[in-house]
Design a protein around this motif. Structure first.
Motif, PDB file in Angstrom:
ATOM      1  N   SER A  53     -13.001   0.862   0.107  1.00  0.00           N
ATOM      2  CA  SER A  53     -12.147  -0.583   0.577  1.00  0.00           C
ATOM      3  C   SER A  53     -10.573  -0.153   0.325  1.00  0.00           C
ATOM      4  O   SER A  53      -9.754  -0.919   0.931  1.00  0.00           O
ATOM      5  N   ILE A  54     -10.124   0.853  -0.521  1.00  0.00           N
ATOM      6  CA  ILE A  54      -8.697   1.137  -0.681  1.00  0.00           C
ATOM      7  C   ILE A  54      -8.427   2.188   0.342  1.00  0.00           C
ATOM      8  O   ILE A  54      -7.418   2.024   0.908  1.00  0.00           O
ATOM      9  N   ALA A  75      -4.893  -6.513  -2.773  1.00  0.00           N
ATOM     10  CA  ALA A  75      -6.407  -6.967  -2.836  1.00  0.00           C
ATOM     11  C   ALA A  75      -6.583  -7.956  -1.676  1.00  0.00           C
ATOM     12  O   ALA A  75      -7.636  -8.048  -0.807  1.00  0.00           O
ATOM     13  N   TYR A  83       0.824  -1.133   0.102  1.00  0.00           N
ATOM     14  CA  TYR A  83       0.005   0.060   0.007  1.00  0.00           C
ATOM     15  C   TYR A  83       0.709   1.349   0.106  1.00  0.00           C
ATOM     16  O   TYR A  83       0.438   2.278   0.300  1.00  0.00           O
ATOM     17  N   LEU A 141      -7.752  -3.755  -8.641  1.00  0.00           N
ATOM     18  CA  LEU A 141      -6.131  -3.744  -8.470  1.00  0.00           C
ATOM     19  C   LEU A 141      -5.843  -4.968  -9.496  1.00  0.00           C
ATOM     20  O   LEU A 141      -4.783  -4.795 -10.150  1.00  0.00           O
ATOM     21  N   SER A 170     -15.104  -6.470   0.526  1.00  0.00           N
ATOM     22  CA  SER A 170     -14.160  -5.348   0.471  1.00  0.00           C
ATOM     23  C   SER A 170     -13.017  -6.053  -0.383  1.00  0.00           C
ATOM     24  O   SER A 170     -12.308  -5.444  -1.195  1.00  0.00           O
ATOM     25  N   THR A 171     -13.007  -7.427  -0.111  1.00  0.00           N
ATOM     26  CA  THR A 171     -11.627  -8.032  -0.743  1.00  0.00           C
ATOM     27  C   THR A 171     -12.283  -8.286  -2.442  1.00  0.00           C
ATOM     28  O   THR A 171     -11.090  -7.999  -3.125  1.00  0.00           O
ATOM     29  N   ARG A 181     -11.473  -4.727  -3.790  1.00  0.00           N
ATOM     30  CA  ARG A 181     -10.238  -4.299  -4.245  1.00  0.00           C
ATOM     31  C   ARG A 181      -9.763  -5.119  -5.366  1.00  0.00           C
ATOM     32  O   ARG A 181      -8.628  -4.796  -6.192  1.00  0.00           O
ATOM     33  N   HIS A 202     -11.933   4.401  -3.906  1.00  0.00           N
ATOM     34  CA  HIS A 202     -13.039   3.358  -3.316  1.00  0.00           C
ATOM     35  C   HIS A 202     -12.648   3.265  -1.915  1.00  0.00           C
ATOM     36  O   HIS A 202     -11.502   3.070  -1.475  1.00  0.00           O
ATOM     37  N   ARG A 214      -7.044   1.001   3.746  1.00  0.00           N
ATOM     38  CA  ARG A 214      -5.689   0.258   3.798  1.00  0.00           C
ATOM     39  C   ARG A 214      -4.601   1.083   3.119  1.00  0.00           C
ATOM     40  O   ARG A 214      -3.368   0.815   3.478  1.00  0.00           O
ATOM     41  N   TYR A 274      -0.857  -0.005  -6.641  1.00  0.00           N
ATOM     42  CA  TYR A 274      -0.761  -1.000  -5.781  1.00  0.00           C
ATOM     43  C   TYR A 274      -0.825  -2.361  -6.525  1.00  0.00           C
ATOM     44  O   TYR A 274      -1.662  -2.371  -7.695  1.00  0.00           O
TER      45      TYR A 274
END
Length: 382
Positions: free
Chosen positions: A320-321, A380, A308, A366, A358-359, A362, A318, A324, A375
């Motif tokens: 979810s990004i 992810a 990250y 990504l 979320s996974t 991502r 986003h 992290r 990233y």
């Protein structure tokens, strides 16, 4: 039969035209493609099979040169309001932002958002010091006026660190040496030093959380250099490239591993090691992140990948990004908007379904089939 023959004939003509177009394209672009492929193959062979960078202490060794004088400095920056022992108070992070004299708006946006020391102290409970590293304006006709403006800016904010070198791309190595010299001399009790561009967004809550975790880990925070790592990168030999490096300056087929200069972190012990290496090595290589890699290699420090920390790319927008991310590159105009997005965001529940969503989000952002220098796909699932 006649109809079928005509159809076959048309199909063959189309195939012939397509093949001719592809061949013409390859003939036009072959030199560039051939050079690109060959240079990368040679670079990776050198990096992973030979991996002999013993030139560092021979060809790059030089007598120590005198540094540039400081025009603006704040030696007291790390000793205000607290422990006034030699070296000042202990701070978690000394953060240098590489800026150009013209970029007043970018610096102010950083002060108002992720670079706000008061926010970090009051909301995150840590001491950080944020300063801006810069040289003098490259236009001699505007230099005097610009210098007066910088002095006014510094009287208000007290956070500019300036040396008397011309602030251009080919002097980025001088700006890198400025950061490590100033940090080593005036803030030796900082647990970490970070360098970042002034168009980088730093998610300060995530960064502070990450650094705390390093300090509390069994291994501690020693010999740390973390960021977006480039491994086995070849020098660019195209004269039309901004990053062109001639054979005379760097004759080897591969650079030592290094982190993207957009943003990386080193531990306090590494600051001293890198600074001593900088005194002994030839700083004429003007690509600052590569020169950092050469100094680190000489000092016995290897970069560590963090998924990250962004490279040259901008992180996708986003939630979810945001949860992290640590750094994202390319934010000259949207820093305030992004800061509100990440600080006002209420974290969702951490249940199984939320984590799964979320996974998946991502992964869609990504893990795309084309290369994206931000990233990696591994982020992810990290």
């Amino acid at each position: 039969m006649f109809v079928n023959f005509r159809r076959i004939h048309k199909c063959q003509c189309l195939q012939l035209a397509t093949t001719s177009l592809v061949l013409c394209t390859l003939m036009v672009c072959w030199d560039q493609l051939d050079h690109h492929m060959v240079s990368h193959v040679r670079s990776y062979i050198y990096r992973y099979l030979v991996n002999s960078y013993d030139f560092i202490n021979s060809s790059f060794a030089v007598a120590p040169a005198a540094g540039y004088p400081y025009l603006i400095s704040h030696p007291e920056k790390c000793s205000r309001g607290g422990d006034r022992k030699a070296g000042g108070e202990e701070v978690l992070l000394l953060l240098f932002v590489k800026s150009s004299p013209d970029n007043f708006a970018r610096r102010q946006a950083i002060r108002d958002t992720w670079g706000n020391e008061t926010f970090v102290r009051s909301q995150l409970g840590e001491r950080v010091r944020v300063v801006f590293a810069l040289g003098v304006h490259p236009d001699a006709g505007r230099r005097q006026w610009m210098q007066r403006a910088l002095l006014r800016e510094d009287r208000v904010n007290g956070d500019l660190i300036q040396q008397n070198f011309v602030d251009t791309f080919h002097n980025l190595t001088a700006k890198l040496i400025l950061q490590f010299h100033w940090g080593h001399r005036y803030c030796p009790r900082a647990r970490f030093l970070m360098t970042a561009d002034d168009d980088v967004f730093v998610h300060m809550p995530n960064l502070v959380r990450y650094l705390r975790g390093l300090l509390n880990s069994p291994a501690g925070a020693k010999d740390l250099w973390v960021g977006h790592v480039h491994r086995g990168s070849p020098p660019i030999r195209r004269k039309d490239s901004k990053y062109y490096v001639p054979h005379e300056l760097y004759p080897w087929p591969s650079y030592p591993d290094y982190t993207a200069g957009a943003g990386y972190v080193v531990s306090g012990d590494v600051v001293a090691k890198i600074y001593l290496a900088m005194l002994a090595l030839n700083s004429s290589l003007y690509i600052d992140d590569v020169f950092m890699g050469i100094c680190a290699n000489a000092a016995g420090v290897s970069p560590r990948e963090h998924v990250y920390f962004s490279g040259e790319g901008k992180a996708p927008y986003h939630p979810s990004i945001y949860d992290r991310m640590i750094t994202s590159h390319g934010h000259a105009a949207d820093v305030r908007w992004l800061w509100r997005a990440v600080t006002e965001r209420t974290l969702q529940s951490s249940g199984f379904m939320q984590n799964l969503y979320s996974t998946a989000a991502r992964a869609m952002l990504l893990c795309r089939p084309y290369y994206q220098n931000t990233y990696s796909c591994a982020a992810a699932f990290a």
